[in-house]
Scaffold this active site. Structure first.
Site, PDB file in Angstrom:
ATOM      1  N   ASP A  57       0.508  -1.438   0.199  1.00  0.00           N
ATOM      2  CA  ASP A  57      -0.318  -0.205   0.028  1.00  0.00           C
ATOM      3  C   ASP A  57       0.877   1.321  -0.142  1.00  0.00           C
ATOM      4  O   ASP A  57       2.429   1.059   0.347  1.00  0.00           O
ATOM      5  CB  ASP A  57      -0.909  -0.002   1.436  1.00  0.00           C
ATOM      6  CG  ASP A  57      -1.746   0.878   1.183  1.00  0.00           C
ATOM      7  OD1 ASP A  57      -2.123   1.685   0.003  1.00  0.00           O
ATOM      8  OD2 ASP A  57      -2.660   0.778   2.209  1.00  0.00           O
ATOM      9  N   ASP A  74       0.123   4.615   1.139  1.00  0.00           N
ATOM     10  CA  ASP A  74      -0.518   5.918   2.474  1.00  0.00           C
ATOM     11  C   ASP A  74      -0.202   5.029   3.307  1.00  0.00           C
ATOM     12  O   ASP A  74      -1.042   3.540   3.912  1.00  0.00           O
ATOM     13  CB  ASP A  74      -2.362   6.657   1.709  1.00  0.00           C
ATOM     14  CG  ASP A  74      -1.965   7.441   0.023  1.00  0.00           C
ATOM     15  OD1 ASP A  74      -1.815   8.408  -0.011  1.00  0.00           O
ATOM     16  OD2 ASP A  74      -3.200   6.705   0.107  1.00  0.00           O
TER      17      ASP A  74
END
Length: 166
Positions: free
Chosen positions: A10, A12
């Site tokens: 991922d 963020d």
């Protein structure tokens, strides 16, 4: 220890420390319409696609008795704030070293994010090491079904790498 078949990252809150910046942009945008986003509301927005977040914030603005003329009006306020903040998002501790290690070891990598392609480009610009992750699934990917918390972004990233999610 066996090497993983692949690593799905991922962006963020894992590779880049953007969560406080996203929260600030949503908070400031909601305040411009008279609504306060408390910490619980801000946490509920984490990891979700921008339009999904905007729809949720609009619902909160209305529930608080305030008015906003729709998603586009909210995003017109939020986006300049977010772009200014996110262009300077720092890397999470150890993220660059981890990505470089995976690359050096030949571990296939994919970026699996709710962020749109343009948002990733903005956030990644100061971090050239992110270019080592060439397989990507963005929140606005035409092949992506549901956004997070559904696992679709990770399943699509695994498929693009040719690995089983397990």
């Amino acid at each position: 220890m066996a090497r993983p078949a692949a690593c799905l990252f991922d962006l963020d809150g894992l590779l880049l420390d953007t969560e406080p910046l996203h929260a600030r942009a949503w908070r400031d945008a909601a305040l411009s319409f008279g609504s306060h986003l408390d910490p619980a509301r801000l946490v509920a927005l984490r990891g979700r696609r921008r339009h999904d977040c905007a729809d949720q914030v609009l619902a909160w603005i209305e529930a608080d008795g305030h008015r906003c003329e729709g998603r586009d009006a909210l995003l017109a306020v939020r986006q300049p704030i977010a772009e200014r903040l996110l262009a300077q998002a720092p890397a999470m501790a150890g993220a660059e070293r981890l990505v470089r290690s995976c690359h050096r070891l030949g571990v296939p990598m994919a970026l699996a994010t709710s962020s749109s392609r343009s948002a990733v480009e903005l956030k990644a610009a100061p971090h050239p090491w992110l270019e080592l992750i060439t397989t990507r699934v963005h929140g606005d990917d035409a092949e992506l079904g549901a956004g997070k918390p559904a696992p679709d972004v990770f399943l699509l990233a695994a498929a693009r790498l040719g690995v089983e999610p397990a």
